[in-house]
Design a protein around this motif. Structure first.
Motif, PDB file in Angstrom:
ATOM      1  N   GLU A 111       0.839  -1.209   0.000  1.00 48.46           N
ATOM      2  CA  GLU A 111       0.000   0.000   0.000  1.00 48.46           C
ATOM      3  C   GLU A 111       0.869   1.252   0.000  1.00 48.46           C
ATOM      4  OE1 GLU A 111      -2.719  -0.562   3.355  1.00 48.46           O
ATOM      5  OE2 GLU A 111      -4.333  -0.688   1.872  1.00 48.46           O
ATOM      6  N   GLN A 112       1.867   1.251   0.872  1.00 47.77           N
ATOM      7  CA  GLN A 112       2.789   2.388   0.947  1.00 47.77           C
ATOM      8  C   GLN A 112       3.415   2.667  -0.410  1.00 47.77           C
ATOM      9  OE1 GLN A 112       4.240   4.282   3.679  1.00 47.77           O
ATOM     10  NE2 GLN A 112       2.279   3.709   4.548  1.00 47.77           N
ATOM     11  N   GLY A 140     -20.102 -17.332 -10.167  1.00 49.33           N
ATOM     12  CA  GLY A 140     -19.797 -15.932 -10.422  1.00 49.33           C
ATOM     13  C   GLY A 140     -18.326 -15.643 -10.162  1.00 49.33           C
ATOM     14  N   GLN A 141     -18.043 -14.403  -9.869  1.00 53.45           N
ATOM     15  CA  GLN A 141     -16.634 -13.983  -9.765  1.00 53.45           C
ATOM     16  C   GLN A 141     -16.478 -12.765  -8.851  1.00 53.45           C
ATOM     17  OE1 GLN A 141     -14.640 -13.982 -13.611  1.00 53.45           O
ATOM     18  NE2 GLN A 141     -13.569 -12.091 -13.079  1.00 53.45           N
ATOM     19  N   LEU A 142     -15.552 -12.867  -7.908  1.00 54.28           N
ATOM     20  CA  LEU A 142     -15.257 -11.743  -7.024  1.00 54.28           C
ATOM     21  C   LEU A 142     -13.867 -11.198  -7.334  1.00 54.28           C
ATOM     22  CD1 LEU A 142     -16.424 -13.150  -3.541  1.00 54.28           C
ATOM     23  CD2 LEU A 142     -17.747 -11.741  -5.137  1.00 54.28           C
ATOM     24  N   ARG A 143     -13.698  -9.915  -7.074  1.00 51.72           N
ATOM     25  CA  ARG A 143     -12.378  -9.301  -7.233  1.00 51.72           C
ATOM     26  C   ARG A 143     -11.964  -8.695  -5.893  1.00 51.72           C
ATOM     27  NH1 ARG A 143      -9.932  -4.053  -9.124  1.00 51.72           N
ATOM     28  NH2 ARG A 143     -11.965  -3.051  -8.949  1.00 51.72           N
ATOM     29  N   ALA A 144     -10.764  -9.039  -5.433  1.00 45.57           N
ATOM     30  CA  ALA A 144     -10.230  -8.482  -4.191  1.00 45.57           C
ATOM     31  C   ALA A 144      -9.157  -7.473  -4.550  1.00 45.57           C
ATOM     32  CB  ALA A 144      -9.640  -9.592  -3.323  1.00 45.57           C
ATOM     33  N   TYR A 145      -9.257  -6.285  -3.995  1.00 47.37           N
ATOM     34  CA  TYR A 145      -8.286  -5.247  -4.354  1.00 47.37           C
ATOM     35  C   TYR A 145      -7.976  -4.314  -3.200  1.00 47.37           C
ATOM     36  CZ  TYR A 145     -12.595  -2.490  -5.106  1.00 47.37           C
ATOM     37  OH  TYR A 145     -13.812  -1.875  -4.956  1.00 47.37           O
ATOM     38  N   LEU A 146      -6.834  -3.664  -3.296  1.00 48.29           N
ATOM     39  CA  LEU A 146      -6.483  -2.603  -2.361  1.00 48.29           C
ATOM     40  C   LEU A 146      -7.040  -1.296  -2.900  1.00 48.29           C
ATOM     41  CD1 LEU A 146      -2.711  -3.337  -1.579  1.00 48.29           C
ATOM     42  CD2 LEU A 146      -4.691  -3.878  -0.167  1.00 48.29           C
ATOM     43  N   LEU A 147      -7.458  -0.444  -1.996  1.00 51.35           N
ATOM     44  CA  LEU A 147      -8.068   0.825  -2.379  1.00 51.35           C
ATOM     45  C   LEU A 147      -7.397   1.937  -1.582  1.00 51.35           C
ATOM     46  CD1 LEU A 147     -10.488   2.272  -3.824  1.00 51.35           C
ATOM     47  CD2 LEU A 147     -11.818   1.805  -1.758  1.00 51.35           C
ATOM     48  N   SER A 148      -6.848   2.940  -2.275  1.00 50.87           N
ATOM     49  CA  SER A 148      -6.201   4.043  -1.555  1.00 50.87           C
ATOM     50  C   SER A 148      -7.242   5.077  -1.148  1.00 50.87           C
ATOM     51  CB  SER A 148      -5.152   4.705  -2.437  1.00 50.87           C
ATOM     52  OG  SER A 148      -5.772   5.545  -3.380  1.00 50.87           O
TER      53      SER A 148
END
Lengths: 223, 223
Positions: free
Chosen positions: A146-147, B58-66
């Motif tokens: 993240e950083q 179905g389909q999931l998306r895992a993501y980082l969010l700033s």
């Protein structure tokens, strides 16, 4: 008195007393003390299956290394910290390569990874402990990600200076701009430029000795 | 016949038969089927402790969010995949925030995280399974991190196009440049520029419909 393998395993592993005397004996027989000189490689450059590590004294750095030699620090391991990545050859599903170097003269205990895995599989408390240890490293790595991906470089550099200062217990960080760039996965020029800016603002002093924090209060604004 | 919770848990969890009948009953009582429309948020935006998820279809998306809304995809979850991050509120040492959205209409089973954790702690096979599942996600995340930090953008984009094409089982990837940029943690302009270059080389065709792979063999040189 230098520490024995028994001292280390029994004091660091919270599940030690719950293991059968046979499992304890097996682990002791397959664990040895080992020392590394400052700057030497512990895991990941030649050795692909080092084993399960506990840091006895000193400091290790775990980092990702690109084919072109670019680095980024993922975490540091201090006294009593475990390194599981160096046993990843036997830990199912851990498939990435991490490099571990000694940042200072460092003493560790090293346990045969197959033995470690076998004992773990018959001890639920040890499995819970491993799961939590892996989760903690995962969280640290995601924090770094993240950083690196989201934060502006001024923030990352200020953060790094505070961390290093705390780690060294000193206002002066004895690292070259090149070394700082390697820690942050950046380029020397980028580090030098930002340090010059921080210096011009009176936040740090840049000298041959290293970088000295002059005004922590104002430098904190960058965090 | 739509699947029942029992169908899903018993077929996906390899340790199911090793649980006591009481533990199986407890898990069944605290698991429910749930559906999400394409584009909706499953975890991490409002809900901080969603629970343990198994994807049914179905389909999931895992993501980082700033904080500024920048995204980077960490992994995709397809049928029979587990999502542990959505139960991280009870998993010790997992402290980062990941956002999970439905990329298509998606059905999942959702298990109460406290119940899941409690059952796990008394079942060593389940602990081993969780440790390995977390390790696998960790490895995927580190792979993304290496890609993002170390790889040149042409390589990353080519790689993404191949992955999407495989996922969609089609030569045409129906995504906007904006969406691709979000997946790769990049900017729309950067994606458009590289796609234009790939198109000029005859590797892909860029149209309103999306991006069509024309010459896989030559596009592979970029990997």
């Amino acid at each position: 008195m230098p520490k024995t393998v028994l001292d280390v395993l029994s004091s660091v592993l919270p599940f030690w007393e719950k293991l059968s005397s046979e499992d304890r004996k097996t682990l002791l027989e397959h664990t040895r003390l080992q020392t590394y000189a400052k700057g030497s490689n512990v895991h990941g450059r030649q050795e692909k299956c080092t084993g399960f590590i506990i840091v006895v004294s000193g400091q290790l750095r775990a980092y990702l290394l690109s084919e072109e030699g670019k680095q980024i620090t993922i975490y540091r391991l201090l006294s009593n910290d475990l390194c599981l990545m160096s046993a990843s050859c036997v830990l199912k599903n851990i498939s990435f390569n991490i490099v571990v170097d000694a940042e200072t003269d460092t003493a560790i205990t090293l346990t045969n990874p197959d033995i470690f895995d076998a004992v773990s599989k018959r001890n639920p408390e040890m499995e819970v402990y491993l799961r939590e240890a892996i989760s903690a490293r995962f969280s640290e790595a995601m924090w770094v990600m993240e950083q690196t991906l989201f934060n502006k470089f001024d923030k990352r550099l200020a953060n790094f200076l505070f961390e290093e200062s705390a780690l060294e217990q000193s206002d002066t960080i004895v690292l070259t701009h090149e070394q700082i760039a390697a820690h942050l996965g950046s380029a020397r020029e980028v580090v030098s430029r930002m340090l010059k800016y921080f210096a011009s603002e009176g936040l740090v002093k840049v000298s041959r000795k290293g970088i000295t924090l002059l005004d922590r209060k104002r430098l904190k604004y960058y965090l």
